[in-house]
Design a protein around this motif. Structure first.
Motif, PDB file in Angstrom:
ATOM      1  N   ARG A   1       1.067  -1.031  -0.160  1.00 40.63           N
ATOM      2  CA  ARG A   1      -0.001   0.015  -0.245  1.00 40.63           C
ATOM      3  C   ARG A   1       0.737   1.752   0.164  1.00 40.63           C
ATOM      4  O   ARG A   1       0.296   2.185  -0.615  1.00 40.63           O
ATOM      5  CB  ARG A   1      -1.076   0.113   1.318  1.00 40.63           C
ATOM      6  CG  ARG A   1      -2.072  -0.911   1.315  1.00 40.63           C
ATOM      7  CD  ARG A   1      -2.785  -1.868   2.077  1.00 40.63           C
ATOM      8  NE  ARG A   1      -4.028  -2.706   1.964  1.00 40.63           N
ATOM      9  CZ  ARG A   1      -3.126  -3.945   1.362  1.00 40.63           C
ATOM     10  NH1 ARG A   1      -1.943  -3.893   1.602  1.00 40.63           N
ATOM     11  NH2 ARG A   1      -4.574  -4.689   1.006  1.00 40.63           N
ATOM     12  N   VAL A   2       2.078   1.026   0.525  1.00 43.01           N
ATOM     13  CA  VAL A   2       3.313   2.815   1.194  1.00 43.01           C
ATOM     14  C   VAL A   2       3.592   2.695  -0.432  1.00 43.01           C
ATOM     15  O   VAL A   2       3.088   3.740  -0.606  1.00 43.01           O
ATOM     16  CB  VAL A   2       4.119   2.136   2.087  1.00 43.01           C
ATOM     17  CG1 VAL A   2       5.221   2.857   1.922  1.00 43.01           C
ATOM     18  CG2 VAL A   2       3.191   2.329   3.368  1.00 43.01           C
ATOM     19  N   LEU A   3       3.931   1.696  -0.914  1.00 42.75           N
ATOM     20  CA  LEU A   3       4.621   1.235  -2.660  1.00 42.75           C
ATOM     21  C   LEU A   3       3.888   2.292  -3.515  1.00 42.75           C
ATOM     22  O   LEU A   3       3.414   3.089  -3.957  1.00 42.75           O
ATOM     23  CB  LEU A   3       5.111   0.602  -3.569  1.00 42.75           C
ATOM     24  CG  LEU A   3       6.249  -0.237  -2.630  1.00 42.75           C
ATOM     25  CD1 LEU A   3       6.328  -1.492  -3.160  1.00 42.75           C
ATOM     26  CD2 LEU A   3       7.531   0.912  -3.258  1.00 42.75           C
TER      27      LEU A   3
ATOM     28  N   HIS B   1       1.368   7.003  -6.636  1.00 46.67           N
ATOM     29  CA  HIS B   1       0.778   8.058  -6.939  1.00 46.67           C
ATOM     30  C   HIS B   1       0.744   9.102  -6.698  1.00 46.67           C
ATOM     31  O   HIS B   1       0.699  10.281  -7.333  1.00 46.67           O
ATOM     32  CB  HIS B   1      -0.812   7.936  -6.195  1.00 46.67           C
ATOM     33  CG  HIS B   1      -1.894   6.314  -6.623  1.00 46.67           C
ATOM     34  ND1 HIS B   1      -2.604   5.289  -6.052  1.00 46.67           N
ATOM     35  CD2 HIS B   1      -1.370   6.366  -7.799  1.00 46.67           C
ATOM     36  CE1 HIS B   1      -3.332   4.416  -6.364  1.00 46.67           C
ATOM     37  NE2 HIS B   1      -2.285   4.494  -7.469  1.00 46.67           N
ATOM     38  N   VAL B   2       1.512   9.109  -5.519  1.00 47.39           N
ATOM     39  CA  VAL B   2       1.983  10.673  -5.122  1.00 47.39           C
ATOM     40  C   VAL B   2       3.295  11.546  -6.063  1.00 47.39           C
ATOM     41  O   VAL B   2       2.872  12.118  -6.370  1.00 47.39           O
ATOM     42  CB  VAL B   2       2.343  10.622  -3.664  1.00 47.39           C
ATOM     43  CG1 VAL B   2       3.439  11.928  -3.227  1.00 47.39           C
ATOM     44  CG2 VAL B   2       2.106  10.946  -2.633  1.00 47.39           C
TER      45      VAL B   2
ATOM     46  N   GLY C   1       9.391  10.242   2.319  1.00 47.38           N
ATOM     47  CA  GLY C   1       8.878   9.658   3.805  1.00 47.38           C
ATOM     48  C   GLY C   1       8.343   8.414   3.398  1.00 47.38           C
ATOM     49  O   GLY C   1       8.466   7.216   3.448  1.00 47.38           O
ATOM     50  N   LEU C   2       7.451   8.461   2.532  1.00 48.70           N
ATOM     51  CA  LEU C   2       6.783   7.100   1.835  1.00 48.70           C
ATOM     52  C   LEU C   2       7.747   6.020   1.508  1.00 48.70           C
ATOM     53  O   LEU C   2       8.026   4.470   1.181  1.00 48.70           O
ATOM     54  CB  LEU C   2       5.859   7.656   0.633  1.00 48.70           C
ATOM     55  CG  LEU C   2       4.583   8.348   0.880  1.00 48.70           C
ATOM     56  CD1 LEU C   2       3.990   8.039   0.184  1.00 48.70           C
ATOM     57  CD2 LEU C   2       3.542   7.359   1.906  1.00 48.70           C
ATOM     58  N   GLU C   3       8.942   6.723   0.641  1.00 43.73           N
ATOM     59  CA  GLU C   3       9.555   5.385  -0.259  1.00 43.73           C
ATOM     60  C   GLU C   3      10.438   4.686   0.859  1.00 43.73           C
ATOM     61  O   GLU C   3      10.729   3.988   0.937  1.00 43.73           O
ATOM     62  CB  GLU C   3      10.253   6.547  -1.771  1.00 43.73           C
ATOM     63  CG  GLU C   3       9.413   6.716  -2.594  1.00 43.73           C
ATOM     64  CD  GLU C   3      10.787   7.453  -3.941  1.00 43.73           C
ATOM     65  OE1 GLU C   3      11.690   8.101  -3.270  1.00 43.73           O
ATOM     66  OE2 GLU C   3      10.310   7.024  -5.221  1.00 43.73           O
TER      67      GLU C   3
ATOM     68  N   LEU D   1       8.917  -1.399   5.398  1.00 38.94           N
ATOM     69  CA  LEU D   1       8.497  -2.724   5.106  1.00 38.94           C
ATOM     70  C   LEU D   1       8.567  -3.790   5.117  1.00 38.94           C
ATOM     71  O   LEU D   1       8.788  -4.410   5.322  1.00 38.94           O
ATOM     72  CB  LEU D   1       7.001  -2.090   4.442  1.00 38.94           C
ATOM     73  CG  LEU D   1       6.445  -0.807   5.956  1.00 38.94           C
ATOM     74  CD1 LEU D   1       5.318  -0.346   5.494  1.00 38.94           C
ATOM     75  CD2 LEU D   1       5.700  -1.710   7.337  1.00 38.94           C
ATOM     76  N   GLN D   2       9.580  -3.522   3.350  1.00 40.57           N
ATOM     77  CA  GLN D   2      10.222  -4.344   2.453  1.00 40.57           C
ATOM     78  C   GLN D   2      11.076  -5.253   3.467  1.00 40.57           C
ATOM     79  O   GLN D   2      11.183  -6.315   3.581  1.00 40.57           O
ATOM     80  CB  GLN D   2      10.567  -4.210   1.013  1.00 40.57           C
ATOM     81  CG  GLN D   2       8.866  -3.526   0.442  1.00 40.57           C
ATOM     82  CD  GLN D   2       9.656  -2.977  -1.426  1.00 40.57           C
ATOM     83  OE1 GLN D   2      10.968  -2.620  -0.665  1.00 40.57           O
ATOM     84  NE2 GLN D   2       8.827  -2.778  -1.918  1.00 40.57           N
TER      85      GLN D   2
END
Length: 178
Positions: A114-116, A121-122, A146-148, A154-155
Protein backbone atom coordinates in the motif's frame (compact mmCIF):
# COMPACT_ATOMS: atom_id res chain seq x y z
CA UNK A 1 -14.16 20.55 -2.22
CA UNK A 2 -15.92 23.80 -1.68
CA UNK A 3 -14.01 26.98 -2.52
CA UNK A 4 -14.52 30.03 -0.36
CA UNK A 5 -15.33 32.85 -2.81
CA UNK A 6 -14.16 35.48 -0.31
CA UNK A 7 -10.73 33.90 0.15
CA UNK A 8 -7.92 35.49 -1.84
CA UNK A 9 -5.16 33.30 -3.29
CA UNK A 10 -2.30 33.81 -5.70
CA UNK A 11 -3.44 30.97 -7.98
CA UNK A 12 -6.01 31.52 -10.71
CA UNK A 13 -9.22 29.57 -10.12
CA UNK A 14 -8.76 26.89 -12.82
CA UNK A 15 -5.17 26.27 -11.67
CA UNK A 16 -6.21 26.23 -8.02
CA UNK A 17 -8.95 23.71 -8.74
CA UNK A 18 -6.53 21.42 -10.59
CA UNK A 19 -4.03 21.64 -7.73
CA UNK A 20 -6.64 20.90 -5.08
CA UNK A 21 -7.78 17.77 -6.95
CA UNK A 22 -4.24 16.38 -6.63
CA UNK A 23 -3.88 17.45 -3.00
CA UNK A 24 -7.25 15.95 -2.07
CA UNK A 25 -6.42 12.62 -3.69
CA UNK A 26 -3.16 12.44 -1.73
CA UNK A 27 -4.95 13.48 1.46
CA UNK A 28 -7.50 10.68 0.98
CA UNK A 29 -4.70 8.14 0.57
CA UNK A 30 -2.81 9.36 3.64
CA UNK A 31 -5.97 9.09 5.74
CA UNK A 32 -6.61 5.64 4.27
CA UNK A 33 -3.02 4.56 5.03
CA UNK A 34 -3.47 5.74 8.63
CA UNK A 35 -6.71 3.78 8.99
CA UNK A 36 -5.30 0.64 7.39
CA UNK A 37 -2.11 0.93 9.42
CA UNK A 38 -4.18 0.98 12.61
CA UNK A 39 -6.29 -1.97 11.43
CA UNK A 40 -3.16 -4.02 10.79
CA UNK A 41 -1.59 -2.77 14.05
CA UNK A 42 -4.53 -4.15 16.05
CA UNK A 43 -4.53 -7.52 14.31
CA UNK A 44 -0.88 -8.49 13.92
CA UNK A 45 0.33 -11.80 15.36
CA UNK A 46 3.64 -13.62 15.20
CA UNK A 47 7.23 -13.54 16.39
CA UNK A 48 7.87 -10.02 15.00
CA UNK A 49 4.68 -8.69 16.57
CA UNK A 50 6.23 -6.06 18.81
CA UNK A 51 8.61 -4.43 16.35
CA UNK A 52 6.07 -4.23 13.51
CA UNK A 53 3.23 -3.28 15.90
CA UNK A 54 5.27 -0.32 17.18
CA UNK A 55 6.49 0.63 13.68
CA UNK A 56 2.89 0.76 12.44
CA UNK A 57 2.10 3.30 15.17
CA UNK A 58 4.96 5.48 13.92
CA UNK A 59 3.68 5.19 10.35
CA UNK A 60 0.12 6.06 11.35
CA UNK A 61 1.32 9.19 13.15
CA UNK A 62 3.26 10.20 10.03
CA UNK A 63 0.24 9.67 7.73
CA UNK A 64 -1.94 11.72 10.05
CA UNK A 65 0.62 14.52 9.95
CA UNK A 66 0.87 14.41 6.18
CA UNK A 67 -2.91 14.38 5.75
CA UNK A 68 -3.07 17.45 7.99
CA UNK A 69 -0.37 19.19 5.92
CA UNK A 70 -2.30 18.41 2.72
CA UNK A 71 -5.61 19.60 4.21
CA UNK A 72 -3.99 22.83 5.39
CA UNK A 73 -2.52 23.42 1.93
CA UNK A 74 -6.03 23.06 0.47
CA UNK A 75 -7.32 25.54 3.03
CA UNK A 76 -4.48 27.96 2.20
CA UNK A 77 -5.67 27.78 -1.40
CA UNK A 78 -9.18 28.70 -0.29
CA UNK A 79 -10.80 25.27 -0.61
CA UNK A 80 -12.39 23.35 2.25
CA UNK A 81 -10.79 19.90 2.56
CA UNK A 82 -13.04 16.86 2.80
CA UNK A 83 -11.81 14.12 5.11
CA UNK A 84 -15.14 12.40 5.66
CA UNK A 85 -15.30 8.61 5.63
CA UNK A 86 -17.39 8.66 2.46
CA UNK A 87 -14.92 10.87 0.61
CA UNK A 88 -11.97 8.73 1.69
CA UNK A 89 -13.77 5.54 0.66
CA UNK A 90 -14.64 6.98 -2.75
CA UNK A 91 -11.31 8.67 -3.51
CA UNK A 92 -8.52 6.55 -2.09
CA UNK A 93 -6.76 4.53 -4.76
CA UNK A 94 -5.55 1.94 -2.26
CA UNK A 95 -6.87 -1.60 -1.88
CA UNK A 96 -8.43 -2.59 1.44
CA UNK A 97 -6.14 -4.34 3.88
CA UNK A 98 -6.86 -7.88 5.00
CA UNK A 99 -9.19 -8.16 7.98
CA UNK A 100 -8.89 -10.33 11.05
CA UNK A 101 -5.69 -11.54 12.69
CA UNK A 102 -2.75 -11.53 10.28
CA UNK A 103 0.74 -13.02 10.53
CA UNK A 104 3.48 -10.44 11.02
CA UNK A 105 5.02 -11.04 7.58
CA UNK A 106 1.63 -10.67 5.88
CA UNK A 107 1.15 -7.37 7.71
CA UNK A 108 4.56 -6.02 6.67
CA UNK A 109 4.01 -7.10 3.05
CA UNK A 110 0.45 -5.72 2.92
CA UNK A 111 1.53 -2.37 4.32
CA UNK A 112 4.57 -2.20 2.02
CA UNK A 113 2.31 -2.85 -0.98
CA UNK A 114 0.00 0.00 0.00
CA UNK A 115 2.84 2.40 0.78
CA UNK A 116 4.48 1.67 -2.59
CA UNK A 117 1.21 2.27 -4.39
CA UNK A 118 0.64 5.52 -2.52
CA UNK A 119 4.20 6.59 -3.39
CA UNK A 120 3.54 5.86 -7.07
CA UNK A 121 0.36 7.96 -6.97
CA UNK A 122 2.05 10.82 -5.09
CA UNK A 123 4.91 10.84 -7.61
CA UNK A 124 2.42 11.07 -10.51
CA UNK A 125 0.55 13.88 -8.78
CA UNK A 126 3.75 15.80 -8.03
CA UNK A 127 4.71 15.57 -11.70
CA UNK A 128 1.31 17.01 -12.69
CA UNK A 129 1.80 19.88 -10.21
CA UNK A 130 5.31 20.78 -11.39
CA UNK A 131 4.12 23.55 -13.70
CA UNK A 132 0.99 24.49 -11.73
CA UNK A 133 2.10 25.13 -8.15
CA UNK A 134 5.66 24.62 -6.92
CA UNK A 135 4.62 24.91 -3.25
CA UNK A 136 2.14 22.02 -3.56
CA UNK A 137 4.62 20.04 -5.65
CA UNK A 138 7.25 20.47 -2.90
CA UNK A 139 4.82 19.17 -0.29
CA UNK A 140 4.12 16.08 -2.38
CA UNK A 141 7.83 15.51 -3.02
CA UNK A 142 8.50 15.62 0.73
CA UNK A 143 5.77 13.04 1.28
CA UNK A 144 7.11 10.93 -1.59
CA UNK A 145 10.58 10.75 -0.03
CA UNK A 146 9.05 9.61 3.25
CA UNK A 147 6.84 7.00 1.62
CA UNK A 148 9.74 5.52 -0.34
CA UNK A 149 11.82 5.23 2.83
CA UNK A 150 8.92 3.57 4.66
CA UNK A 151 8.38 1.11 1.81
CA UNK A 152 12.03 0.09 2.02
CA UNK A 153 11.78 -0.40 5.80
CA UNK A 154 8.58 -2.44 5.52
CA UNK A 155 10.03 -4.61 2.77
CA UNK A 156 13.14 -5.25 4.86
CA UNK A 157 10.93 -6.40 7.76
CA UNK A 158 8.92 -8.74 5.57
CA UNK A 159 11.96 -10.65 4.29
CA UNK A 160 12.43 -14.04 5.88
CA UNK A 161 15.84 -14.86 7.28
CA UNK A 162 16.12 -18.53 6.41
CA UNK A 163 19.37 -20.45 6.80
CA UNK A 164 19.31 -21.18 3.05
CA UNK A 165 19.10 -17.52 2.05
CA UNK A 166 21.86 -16.62 4.54
CA UNK A 167 24.08 -19.37 3.11
CA UNK A 168 23.37 -18.14 -0.45
CA UNK A 169 24.40 -14.62 0.51
CA UNK A 170 27.74 -15.86 1.94
CA UNK A 171 28.60 -18.13 -1.00
CA UNK A 172 31.31 -16.95 -3.34
CA UNK A 173 30.13 -16.42 -6.91
CA UNK A 174 31.34 -19.17 -9.23
CA UNK A 175 33.91 -18.19 -11.79
CA UNK A 176 33.36 -18.79 -15.46
CA UNK A 177 35.80 -21.75 -15.22
CA UNK A 178 34.02 -23.58 -12.53
Amino acid sequence: MTPNPRFQTTLATPTRDAVVVELHASMAEMIDLALQGKQLHWNIVGPRFQSIHEFLDELVDTYRGWSDDLAERCTALGVAPDGTAGYISDHSGLPQCPSGFQPDMVVAEAMAERVLLAAKHVRERAERLADLDPASEDLLLEILAGLEEQAWMLQAQSMTGTAESAADAKREPKSANG
